[in-house]
Design a protein around this motif. Structure first.
Motif, PDB file in Angstrom:
ATOM      1  N   UNK A   1       2.783  13.666 -14.074  1.00 15.08           N
ATOM      2  CA  UNK A   1       2.331  12.162 -13.052  1.00 15.08           C
ATOM      3  C   UNK A   1       2.388  10.716 -13.884  1.00 15.08           C
ATOM      4  N   UNK A   2       2.244   9.546 -12.455  1.00 18.35           N
ATOM      5  CA  UNK A   2       2.378   8.501 -14.106  1.00 18.35           C
ATOM      6  C   UNK A   2       1.104   7.836 -12.878  1.00 18.35           C
ATOM      7  N   UNK A   3       0.989   7.141 -14.124  1.00 20.91           N
ATOM      8  CA  UNK A   3      -0.291   6.179 -13.429  1.00 20.91           C
ATOM      9  C   UNK A   3       0.440   4.191 -13.671  1.00 20.91           C
ATOM     10  N   UNK A   4       0.195   3.811 -12.380  1.00 22.95           N
ATOM     11  CA  UNK A   4       0.604   2.222 -12.683  1.00 22.95           C
ATOM     12  C   UNK A   4      -0.148   1.424 -12.895  1.00 22.95           C
ATOM     13  N   UNK A   5      -0.524  -0.057 -13.206  1.00 24.42           N
ATOM     14  CA  UNK A   5      -1.412  -0.160 -13.666  1.00 24.42           C
ATOM     15  C   UNK A   5      -0.888  -1.579 -11.862  1.00 24.42           C
ATOM     16  N   UNK A   6       0.200  -1.685 -11.510  1.00 31.06           N
ATOM     17  CA  UNK A   6       0.095  -2.230 -10.040  1.00 31.06           C
ATOM     18  C   UNK A   6       0.873  -1.747  -9.317  1.00 31.06           C
ATOM     19  N   UNK A   7       1.062  -2.332  -7.517  1.00 31.92           N
ATOM     20  CA  UNK A   7       1.745  -1.388  -7.261  1.00 31.92           C
ATOM     21  C   UNK A   7       3.289  -2.548  -6.637  1.00 31.92           C
ATOM     22  N   UNK A   8       4.512  -2.516  -7.816  1.00 28.84           N
ATOM     23  CA  UNK A   8       5.092  -2.975  -7.828  1.00 28.84           C
ATOM     24  C   UNK A   8       6.199  -1.569  -6.748  1.00 28.84           C
ATOM     25  N   UNK A   9       6.919  -2.907  -5.896  1.00 25.67           N
ATOM     26  CA  UNK A   9       7.178  -1.999  -4.803  1.00 25.67           C
ATOM     27  C   UNK A   9       8.466  -1.044  -5.252  1.00 25.67           C
ATOM     28  N   UNK A  10       8.957  -2.044  -6.153  1.00 28.42           N
ATOM     29  CA  UNK A  10      11.247  -1.222  -6.418  1.00 28.42           C
ATOM     30  C   UNK A  10       9.715  -0.093  -7.804  1.00 28.42           C
ATOM     31  N   UNK A  11       9.210   0.011  -8.107  1.00 25.72           N
ATOM     32  CA  UNK A  11       8.753   0.702  -8.870  1.00 25.72           C
ATOM     33  C   UNK A  11       8.419   2.414  -7.924  1.00 25.72           C
ATOM     34  N   UNK A  12       7.582   1.597  -7.102  1.00 27.77           N
ATOM     35  CA  UNK A  12       7.197   2.733  -5.963  1.00 27.77           C
ATOM     36  C   UNK A  12       8.327   3.646  -5.123  1.00 27.77           C
ATOM     37  N   UNK A  13       9.222   2.560  -5.052  1.00 26.62           N
ATOM     38  CA  UNK A  13      10.227   3.498  -3.668  1.00 26.62           C
ATOM     39  C   UNK A  13      11.031   4.274  -4.622  1.00 26.62           C
ATOM     40  N   UNK A  14      11.357   3.692  -6.705  1.00 28.26           N
ATOM     41  CA  UNK A  14      11.931   4.567  -7.668  1.00 28.26           C
ATOM     42  C   UNK A  14      11.416   5.937  -7.215  1.00 28.26           C
ATOM     43  N   UNK A  15       9.641   5.566  -7.780  1.00 28.21           N
ATOM     44  CA  UNK A  15       9.095   6.851  -7.631  1.00 28.21           C
ATOM     45  C   UNK A  15       9.122   8.177  -6.360  1.00 28.21           C
ATOM     46  N   UNK A  16       9.647   7.283  -5.199  1.00 28.94           N
ATOM     47  CA  UNK A  16       9.321   8.064  -4.451  1.00 28.94           C
ATOM     48  C   UNK A  16      10.602   9.476  -4.089  1.00 28.94           C
ATOM     49  N   UNK A  17      11.600   9.115  -4.782  1.00 24.25           N
ATOM     50  CA  UNK A  17      12.294  10.048  -4.985  1.00 24.25           C
ATOM     51  C   UNK A  17      12.599  11.090  -6.008  1.00 24.25           C
ATOM     52  N   UNK A  18      11.522  10.880  -6.515  1.00 21.69           N
ATOM     53  CA  UNK A  18      11.000  11.893  -7.865  1.00 21.69           C
ATOM     54  C   UNK A  18       9.991  13.173  -7.270  1.00 21.69           C
ATOM     55  N   UNK A  19       9.546  13.867  -8.062  1.00 19.95           N
ATOM     56  CA  UNK A  19       8.304  14.591  -7.973  1.00 19.95           C
ATOM     57  C   UNK A  19       7.017  14.331  -8.975  1.00 19.95           C
ATOM     58  N   UNK A  20       6.873  13.397  -9.336  1.00 17.85           N
ATOM     59  CA  UNK A  20       6.761  12.562 -10.119  1.00 17.85           C
ATOM     60  C   UNK A  20       4.798  12.491  -9.221  1.00 17.85           C
TER      61      UNK A  20
END
Length: 95
Positions: free
Chosen positions: A51-70
């Protein structure tokens, strides 16, 4: 004896996989000399973070994380909490 060793090794591998899924990481982007979003996500994957906790809803990071099981959670800043809690329209527009 070989069967016992194989069973022990299998349990060891399984326990390592279960423990790795419990690793959680806080991912902030304030600082100097930080890796790119892609490199950061690859580091999380190599750590086998669950799991990962993000401090903002950065679209690029969310897009990259969408391709993982995290598993991902996104933090709302302290100054946004009251307005989001008080107004559904504000909550719907939050990003």
């Amino acid at each position: 004896m070989c069967g016992v060793a194989l069973l022990f090794f299998s349990l060891l591998v399984l326990s390592d996989a279960i423990a790795a899924r419990k690793i959680g990481v806080n991912y902030g982007r304030l600082g100097n000399n930080l890796p790119s979003a892609y490199q950061s996500i690859e580091i999380l994957r190599s750590m086998r973070a669950g799991s990962v906790k993000l401090y903002d809803a950065n679209p690029e990071i969310l897009r990259l994380l969408a391709r993982t099981n995290i598993h991902v959670s996104i933090m709302v800043t302290n100054d946004e909490i009251i307005s989001i809690a008080a107004n559904q329209t504000t909550a719907n527009k939050w990003d």
